[in-house]
Scaffold this active site. Structure first.
Site, PDB file in Angstrom:
ATOM      1  N   CYS A 141       0.819  -1.232   0.000  1.00 17.88           N
ATOM      2  CA  CYS A 141       0.000   0.000   0.000  1.00 17.88           C
ATOM      3  C   CYS A 141       0.845   1.271   0.000  1.00 17.88           C
ATOM      4  CB  CYS A 141      -0.947   0.005   1.182  1.00 17.88           C
ATOM      5  SG  CYS A 141      -2.095  -1.363   1.144  1.00 17.88           S
TER       6      CYS A 141
ATOM      7  N   HIS B 249      -3.143   7.299   2.818  1.00 19.58           N
ATOM      8  CA  HIS B 249      -3.573   6.003   2.284  1.00 19.58           C
ATOM      9  C   HIS B 249      -4.953   5.680   2.863  1.00 19.58           C
ATOM     10  CE1 HIS B 249      -3.860   1.926   1.160  1.00 19.58           C
ATOM     11  NE2 HIS B 249      -3.557   1.419   2.340  1.00 19.58           N
TER      12      HIS B 249
ATOM     13  N   ASN C 107      -9.972  -0.007   0.332  1.00 23.41           N
ATOM     14  CA  ASN C 107      -8.517   0.097   0.250  1.00 23.41           C
ATOM     15  C   ASN C 107      -8.060  -0.447  -1.114  1.00 23.41           C
ATOM     16  OD1 ASN C 107      -5.764  -0.206   0.462  1.00 23.41           O
ATOM     17  ND2 ASN C 107      -5.792  -1.209   2.465  1.00 23.41           N
TER      18      ASN C 107
HETATM   19  N1  ACO Z   1     -18.139  -8.467   9.811  1.00 19.56           N
HETATM   20  C1  ACO Z   1     -18.557  -8.703  11.062  1.00 19.56           C
HETATM   21  N2  ACO Z   1     -17.733  -9.024  12.072  1.00 19.56           N
HETATM   22  C2  ACO Z   1     -16.407  -9.079  11.786  1.00 19.56           C
HETATM   23  C3  ACO Z   1     -15.903  -8.822  10.501  1.00 19.56           C
HETATM   24  C4  ACO Z   1     -16.822  -8.511   9.490  1.00 19.56           C
HETATM   25  N3  ACO Z   1     -16.445  -8.245   8.236  1.00 19.56           N
HETATM   26  N4  ACO Z   1     -14.564  -8.952  10.542  1.00 19.56           N
HETATM   27  C5  ACO Z   1     -14.219  -9.249  11.796  1.00 19.56           C
HETATM   28  N5  ACO Z   1     -15.341  -9.338  12.548  1.00 19.56           N
HETATM   29  C6  ACO Z   1     -15.464  -9.636  13.985  1.00 19.56           C
HETATM   30  C7  ACO Z   1     -14.258 -10.365  14.530  1.00 19.56           C
HETATM   31  O1  ACO Z   1     -14.375 -11.760  14.298  1.00 19.56           O
HETATM   32  C8  ACO Z   1     -14.342 -10.020  15.997  1.00 19.56           C
HETATM   33  O2  ACO Z   1     -15.317 -10.841  16.600  1.00 19.56           O
HETATM   34  P1  ACO Z   1     -15.095 -11.412  18.099  1.00 19.56           P
HETATM   35  O3  ACO Z   1     -15.016 -10.191  18.975  1.00 19.56           O
HETATM   36  O4  ACO Z   1     -16.306 -12.260  18.320  1.00 19.56           O
HETATM   37  O5  ACO Z   1     -13.812 -12.180  18.047  1.00 19.56           O
HETATM   38  C9  ACO Z   1     -14.898  -8.594  15.998  1.00 19.56           C
HETATM   39  O6  ACO Z   1     -15.494  -8.414  14.709  1.00 19.56           O
HETATM   40  C10 ACO Z   1     -13.858  -7.545  16.232  1.00 19.56           C
HETATM   41  O7  ACO Z   1     -12.735  -7.811  15.375  1.00 19.56           O
HETATM   42  P2  ACO Z   1     -11.462  -6.888  15.382  1.00 19.56           P
HETATM   43  O8  ACO Z   1     -10.456  -7.448  14.424  1.00 19.56           O
HETATM   44  O9  ACO Z   1     -11.005  -6.618  16.794  1.00 19.56           O
HETATM   45  O10 ACO Z   1     -12.098  -5.544  14.804  1.00 19.56           O
HETATM   46  P3  ACO Z   1     -11.412  -4.144  14.623  1.00 19.56           P
HETATM   47  O11 ACO Z   1     -12.248  -3.111  15.250  1.00 19.56           O
HETATM   48  O12 ACO Z   1      -9.950  -4.184  14.981  1.00 19.56           O
HETATM   49  O13 ACO Z   1     -11.491  -3.929  13.058  1.00 19.56           O
HETATM   50  C11 ACO Z   1     -10.149  -4.060  11.069  1.00 19.56           C
HETATM   51  C12 ACO Z   1     -10.851  -4.844  12.185  1.00 19.56           C
HETATM   52  C13 ACO Z   1     -11.196  -3.271  10.336  1.00 19.56           C
HETATM   53  C14 ACO Z   1      -9.489  -5.043  10.135  1.00 19.56           C
HETATM   54  C15 ACO Z   1      -9.107  -3.113  11.711  1.00 19.56           C
HETATM   55  O14 ACO Z   1      -8.297  -3.819  12.622  1.00 19.56           O
HETATM   56  C16 ACO Z   1      -8.243  -2.477  10.674  1.00 19.56           C
HETATM   57  O15 ACO Z   1      -8.679  -1.678   9.892  1.00 19.56           O
HETATM   58  N6  ACO Z   1      -6.931  -2.779  10.702  1.00 19.56           N
HETATM   59  C17 ACO Z   1      -6.017  -2.230   9.757  1.00 19.56           C
HETATM   60  C18 ACO Z   1      -6.185  -2.934   8.465  1.00 19.56           C
HETATM   61  C19 ACO Z   1      -5.403  -2.245   7.402  1.00 19.56           C
HETATM   62  O16 ACO Z   1      -5.228  -1.061   7.432  1.00 19.56           O
HETATM   63  N7  ACO Z   1      -4.906  -2.979   6.458  1.00 19.56           N
HETATM   64  C20 ACO Z   1      -4.129  -2.296   5.505  1.00 19.56           C
HETATM   65  C21 ACO Z   1      -3.555  -3.217   4.649  1.00 19.56           C
HETATM   66  S1  ACO Z   1      -2.337  -2.303   3.846  1.00 19.56           S
HETATM   67  C22 ACO Z   1      -1.538  -3.278   2.706  1.00 19.56           C
HETATM   68  O17 ACO Z   1      -0.386  -3.093   2.518  1.00 19.56           O
HETATM   69  C23 ACO Z   1      -2.308  -4.368   2.039  1.00 19.56           C
END
Ligand code: ACO
Length: 325
Positions: free
Chosen positions: A114, A252, A282
């Site tokens: 990214c 980003h 993203n």
């Molecule tokens: N729908 C519903 N529930 C979900 C989903 C979904 N799509 N995905 C995860 N959950 C659930 C999980 O299973 C978890 O359930 P549990 O509490 O029963 O275990 C709950 O939601 C909370 O999950 P978290 O992972 O703690 O949620 P969080 O608030 O951290 O959000 C997210 C997750 C959106 C992925 C966040 O951590 C994030 O944005 N991280 C950064 C990701 C990112 O920027 N990636 C960039 C990639 S860059 C590159 O180079 C490719």
């Protein structure tokens, strides 16, 4: 007089197919509400029978048109992508061929997930400033729809496909790239990775490995907020600028909560931070140039405005740059 790389044209392209959060509700156990509140994403575009080089070329063509530059004037093509059409030739070579860019121009890809577009921009800036290259086409593009596991709700809701491009010109004025910084820390590679196409040869006895994208979401989130904050400080200091000088920050587009955390830390008003994550999710290396092109076409920038780009991604990588528009 010293040479500066000025961005003289921008372009972007996204595929036609929309996939909304409601569409994803039919595919995995998720909800429109969860995706919107946790990420800020409402819909994304997905390639259907379109390759990375095709959408990259469309963004590149739009940037050339905006710049008023003919393909024959381009002597450098750099494409940032981690989803190339093939292992080789590079996506940049396909773009060169598709756009009719002159034979003999240098064309190659860079891989920094990214952060890729900012790595490519940094690279092009250095080529242009050191002489020998007068016009460069720099493209950020990714087709993550082919890299993600569409049964994994934790990742499939986050990404979309898209491309953005800029044309750089070697000039001697005050407008252009003021400062640019790129960083990596390979010791955390396993926080965010995708093996992609996995094959073994007949002499190996390994079990087949996961090909799709793997991400530790929470750790990536914390890494993003920390490194992007530090990268902005670094770029402002190197350019002799203050936060108040930023006309528009283009981060980003990975998660609206990451962007808001950064905005609050910098005490920037809403209208000084550009976001379009709602529409595209993203798009990896496509994210910053796609947002930048939209900002330019919406008339959000006036001459001499200071624009800051900042990104993070797999590698781990992070990067930032400041330009005087
Ligand atoms: N729908 C519903 N529930 C979900 C989903 C979904 N799509 N995905 C995860 N959950 C659930 C999980 O299973 C978890 O359930 P549990 O509490 O029963 O275990 C709950 O939601 C909370 O999950 P978290 O992972 O703690 O949620 P969080 O608030 O951290 O959000 C997210 C997750 C959106 C992925 C966040 O951590 C994030 O944005 N991280 C950064 C990701 C990112 O920027 N990636 C960039 C990639 S860059 C590159 O180079 C490719």
């Amino acid at each position: 007089m010293s040479v500066i790389s000025r961005i003289i044209g921008t372009g972007s392209f996204v595929p036609k197919k929309f996939v909304t959060n409601h569409d994803l509700e039919l595919m995995v156990e998720t909800s429109e509400e969860w995706i919107t509140t946790r990420t800020g994403i409402r819909e994304r575009r997905i390639c259907v029978n379109e390759s990375t080089s095709e959408i990259a070329s469309k963004a590149g063509r739009a940037a050339l048109e905006a710049a008023g530059v003919s393909p024959q004037e381009i002597d450098l093509v750099i494409v940032a992508t981690v989803t190339p059409d093939m292992s080789f030739p590079s996506t940049a070579c396909f773009v060169q061929s598709e756009l009719g860019i002159k034979a003999g121009a240098a064309a190659f890809d860079v891989s920094a997930a990214c952060s890729g577009f900012l790595f490519a921009l940094d690279c092009a800036d250095r080529y242009v400033k050191s002489g020998g290259f007068s016009k460069a086409l720099v493209i950020g593009v990714d087709v993550f729809s082919r890299l993600i596991d569409w049964t994994d709700r934790a990742t499939c809701v986050l990404f979309g496909d898209g491309a953005g491009a800029v044309v750089l010109s070697a000039e001697t004025g005050a407008r252009g790239i003021l400062s640019s910084h790129v960083h990596s820390d390979g010791s955390h590679w396993n926080m965010l990775y995708a093996r992609g196409h996995v094959e073994t040869n007949p002499f190996e006895k390994e079990e087949p490995k996961e090909a799709h994208l793997v991400m530790q979401g929470n750790d990536t989130f914390k890494f993003a907020v920390r490194t992007m904050g530090a990268a902005i400080t670094e770029t402002l200091e190197a350019s002799g600028l203050k936060t108040e000088d930023i006309a528009l920050l283009i981060p980003h587009q990975a998660n609206i909560r990451i962007i808001n955390a950064m905005r609050e830390r910098l005490k920037l008003e809403d209208d000084r931070v550009f976001t379009n994550i709602e529409k595209y999710g993203n798009t990896s290396a496509g994210s910053i140039p796609l947002a930048f092109d939209e900002a330019v076409r919406e008339g959000r920038l006036k001459e001499n405005d200071i624009v800051l780009f900042v990104a993070f991604g797999g590698g781990l990588t992070w990067a930032s740059s400041a330009i005087r528009w």
